[in-house]
Write a protein that holds these residues in place. Structure first.
Motif, PDB file in Angstrom:
ATOM      1  N   GLN A  61       0.803  -1.310   0.101  1.00 40.26           N
ATOM      2  CA  GLN A  61       0.166   0.028  -0.069  1.00 40.26           C
ATOM      3  C   GLN A  61       1.238   1.306   0.237  1.00 40.26           C
ATOM      4  O   GLN A  61       1.983   1.306   0.549  1.00 40.26           O
ATOM      5  N   PRO A  62       0.434   1.836  -0.395  1.00 42.94           N
ATOM      6  CA  PRO A  62      -0.369   2.465  -1.945  1.00 42.94           C
ATOM      7  C   PRO A  62       0.302   1.238  -3.125  1.00 42.94           C
ATOM      8  O   PRO A  62       1.272   1.342  -2.787  1.00 42.94           O
ATOM      9  N   PHE A  63      -0.767   0.130  -3.847  1.00 44.55           N
ATOM     10  CA  PHE A  63      -0.460  -0.265  -4.909  1.00 44.55           C
ATOM     11  C   PHE A  63       0.695   0.137  -5.496  1.00 44.55           C
ATOM     12  O   PHE A  63       1.408  -0.403  -6.313  1.00 44.55           O
ATOM     13  N   ALA A  64       0.921   1.501  -6.125  1.00 43.88           N
ATOM     14  CA  ALA A  64       1.371   1.950  -6.717  1.00 43.88           C
ATOM     15  C   ALA A  64       3.340   2.192  -6.209  1.00 43.88           C
ATOM     16  O   ALA A  64       4.334   2.273  -7.108  1.00 43.88           O
ATOM     17  N   GLU A  65       3.360   1.206  -5.226  1.00 48.20           N
ATOM     18  CA  GLU A  65       4.846   1.886  -4.242  1.00 48.20           C
ATOM     19  C   GLU A  65       5.518   0.240  -4.229  1.00 48.20           C
ATOM     20  O   GLU A  65       6.049   0.190  -5.123  1.00 48.20           O
ATOM     21  N   TRP A  66       4.194  -0.886  -4.322  1.00 41.59           N
ATOM     22  CA  TRP A  66       4.626  -2.158  -5.563  1.00 41.59           C
ATOM     23  C   TRP A  66       4.854  -1.848  -6.675  1.00 41.59           C
ATOM     24  O   TRP A  66       6.162  -3.411  -6.691  1.00 41.59           O
ATOM     25  N   TYR A  94      -3.376   2.080 -16.287  1.00 39.15           N
ATOM     26  CA  TYR A  94      -2.750   3.210 -15.846  1.00 39.15           C
ATOM     27  C   TYR A  94      -0.989   3.128 -16.452  1.00 39.15           C
ATOM     28  O   TYR A  94      -0.146   3.724 -16.210  1.00 39.15           O
ATOM     29  N   SER A  95      -1.193   2.198 -17.108  1.00 39.42           N
ATOM     30  CA  SER A  95       0.003   1.684 -18.100  1.00 39.42           C
ATOM     31  C   SER A  95       0.200   1.689 -19.601  1.00 39.42           C
ATOM     32  O   SER A  95       1.375   1.318 -20.419  1.00 39.42           O
ATOM     33  N   ASP A 105       0.340  10.655  -9.823  1.00 40.83           N
ATOM     34  CA  ASP A 105       1.819  10.669  -8.722  1.00 40.83           C
ATOM     35  C   ASP A 105       3.011   9.200  -9.294  1.00 40.83           C
ATOM     36  O   ASP A 105       4.271  10.467  -9.618  1.00 40.83           O
ATOM     37  N   LEU A 106       3.002   8.202  -9.838  1.00 44.70           N
ATOM     38  CA  LEU A 106       3.916   7.620  -9.997  1.00 44.70           C
ATOM     39  C   LEU A 106       4.269   7.946 -11.705  1.00 44.70           C
ATOM     40  O   LEU A 106       5.591   7.793 -12.153  1.00 44.70           O
ATOM     41  N   LEU A 107       3.042   7.798 -12.131  1.00 39.26           N
ATOM     42  CA  LEU A 107       3.957   8.282 -13.811  1.00 39.26           C
ATOM     43  C   LEU A 107       4.151  10.310 -14.197  1.00 39.26           C
ATOM     44  O   LEU A 107       5.157  10.282 -14.617  1.00 39.26           O
ATOM     45  N   ALA A 108       3.992  11.143 -13.189  1.00 41.28           N
ATOM     46  CA  ALA A 108       4.863  12.363 -12.796  1.00 41.28           C
ATOM     47  C   ALA A 108       5.812  12.380 -12.516  1.00 41.28           C
ATOM     48  O   ALA A 108       7.050  12.913 -13.135  1.00 41.28           O
ATOM     49  N   GLU A 109       5.694  11.484 -11.435  1.00 36.73           N
ATOM     50  CA  GLU A 109       7.590  11.359 -10.886  1.00 36.73           C
ATOM     51  C   GLU A 109       8.438  10.662 -12.433  1.00 36.73           C
ATOM     52  O   GLU A 109      10.040  11.243 -12.728  1.00 36.73           O
ATOM     53  N   LEU A 110       7.768   9.663 -12.944  1.00 36.98           N
ATOM     54  CA  LEU A 110       8.981   8.787 -14.049  1.00 36.98           C
ATOM     55  C   LEU A 110       8.753   9.536 -15.266  1.00 36.98           C
ATOM     56  O   LEU A 110       9.285   9.468 -16.484  1.00 36.98           O
ATOM     57  N   GLY A 111       8.027  10.964 -15.163  1.00 40.61           N
ATOM     58  CA  GLY A 111       8.223  11.828 -16.630  1.00 40.61           C
ATOM     59  C   GLY A 111       7.241  11.408 -17.622  1.00 40.61           C
ATOM     60  O   GLY A 111       7.431  12.199 -18.275  1.00 40.61           O
ATOM     61  N   LEU A 112       5.953  11.154 -16.674  1.00 40.87           N
ATOM     62  CA  LEU A 112       4.792  10.841 -18.178  1.00 40.87           C
ATOM     63  C   LEU A 112       3.619  10.769 -17.939  1.00 40.87           C
ATOM     64  O   LEU A 112       2.624  10.591 -18.709  1.00 40.87           O
ATOM     65  N   TRP A 113       3.732  11.654 -16.968  1.00 42.40           N
ATOM     66  CA  TRP A 113       2.427  12.264 -17.016  1.00 42.40           C
ATOM     67  C   TRP A 113       1.706  13.825 -17.433  1.00 42.40           C
ATOM     68  O   TRP A 113       2.128  14.533 -17.667  1.00 42.40           O
TER      69      TRP A 113
END
Length: 408
Positions: free
Chosen positions: A74-79, A182-183, A226-234
């Protein structure tokens, strides 16, 4: 060719009621007869049950080297971040990991796989010889930004062409897996589903896996952003306003077969749609679902509405092992009122239906492949009306037959 004649305390054909003190006859690689009774030449298998080889409709063999599931959950994005790190840092060759997963699957009674692959190695290994499980190998495609669309479409096209070049037997099929909302860019998703439709192959998609996914689609917010933004993809313009699961389910209805993997958060609207789209199966991964602490899965509701529900293990990144047999036993513990016959069908014939293989396997039916699992029943079992104790916590897979040959 001399027939193998096998006698067991119980035989579970699946397409029919359990048979006590029954016979299965095997000729070559096919089931020749199934009946209750005796035969003078039968090999007595003792206090056992014969069942169809299990069908694991969803797994990722590339993570088979992991000794325990990844966290945090949790959250799933961390996994997801843990998954990405595992892929980048793993030093075990992909072929070795996949082979390890194949061997583990067979030992636990699985004779057919719905495999999600990120390379061609799964396909090559599973098609290498007759002592491998049957399989449909889905090539996973990922790419959220528009610049990835053409590349991923070409990967899918090249993969489907590779299947033609390898001259695969009918024991191994191909599919495409647009990973998840999401991917995968929405336009890429539609293009990949169209490729699957045009080539006549199935598709497998992770859908309704988490509540975060629903927030991502409907509100363009949450941990996936948040995950996509961190990867520069959002880019919020990639998703249309107010997208929902229907936008991903509806295209799948154009295929002859599609797998909606997980479905943990399918609600009334999705269930109503799935009732009208019998070509879409839901693949429930019980112990993975439990590992992430999701709300109760609607699998029994889905089945009651006529929707095909198959079972999967997912991968060792979310599961302690790849034993579909243990998934069945877990369901027995968690849902004591569900019938043994229903649980067994989910792990055999329902999986074969999902993979469009039910004419060849998934039940002990005359003419189908002689893929069997031999279950050792508890020695102190005195009474077993209707085979109710098949999924007893102390029963286990002791031998596996593949194409009429005992492989262990």
């Amino acid at each position: 060719m001399e027939r193998q004649i096998l006698a067991a305390r119980w035989v579970f054909p699946v397409e029919g009621p359990p048979l006590e003190r029954a016979i299965v006859e095997v000729e070559g690689s096919r089931i020749a007869a199934v009946y209750q009774g005796e035969h003078p030449r039968a090999v007595d298998l003792g206090n056992t049950a014969l069942i169809p080889g299990l069908v694991n409709a969803h797994t990722h063999l590339e993570f088979s080297q992991l000794e325990s599931p990844l966290g945090p959950t949790q959250p799933f994005a961390e996994w997801i971040r843990s998954i990405m790190e595992s892929r980048f840092t793993c030093t075990v060759p992909a072929g070795q990991r996949i082979q390890q997963g194949i061997e583990e699957s067979l030992k636990s009674g699985t004779t057919c796989l719905g495999e999600i692959a990120t390379s061609s190695e799964s396909l090559q290994l599973l098609s290498a010889d007759d002592r491998k499980p049957s399989a449909v190998v889905f090539r996973e495609c990922l790419g959220f930004t528009p610049d990835r669309i053409e590349e991923q479409q070409q990967i899918a096209a090249d993969y489907l062409q590779l299947g033609t070049d390898l001259e695969l037997s009918d024991a191994v099929g191909l599919g495409i897996s647009p990973h998840a909302p999401y991917s995968v860019n929405p336009d890429l998703y539609l293009n990949l589903v169209q490729q699957a439709r045009d080539q006549g192959v199935p598709a497998a998609v992770h859908l309704a896996e988490t509540e975060d996914e629903l927030e991502f689609l409907s509100q363009k917010s949450g941990p996936f952003v948040d995950l996509l933004a961190e990867l520069g993809l959002w880019d919020p313009q990639i998703l249309r306003d107010g997208m929902r699961l229907y936008d991903y389910l509806a295209p799948l209805a154009e295929l002859t077969s599609a797998l909606a993997v997980h479905g943990n958060y399918f609600g009334d609207a999705e269930i109503e749609f799935l009732k009208q789209a019998p070509q879409i199966s839901v693949v429930y991964c019980p112990r993975t679902h439990h590992y992430f602490g999701h709300r109760p899965h609607p699998w029994l509701t889905l089945i009651s509405q006529g929707i095909n529900v198959a079972l999967g293990t997912d991968s060792r990144a979310s599961n302690p092992d790849l034993s579909l047999w243990k998934e069945l036993q877990f369901l027995r513990e968690q849902f004591p009122h569900a019938s043994t016959d229903l649980i067994l069908e989910c792990g055999t014939l329902a999986g074969a239906r999902a993979l469009e293989l039910s004419d060849r396997l998934g039940s002990l039916t005359v003419g189908k492949r002689a893929d069997l699992a031999l279950i050792r029943l508890p020695d102190d079992l005195v009474s077993d009306t209707g085979g109710a104790h098949l999924l007893n916590s102390r029963s286990y897979v002791s031998r596996v037959m593949l194409n009429g040959v005992w492989i262990n």
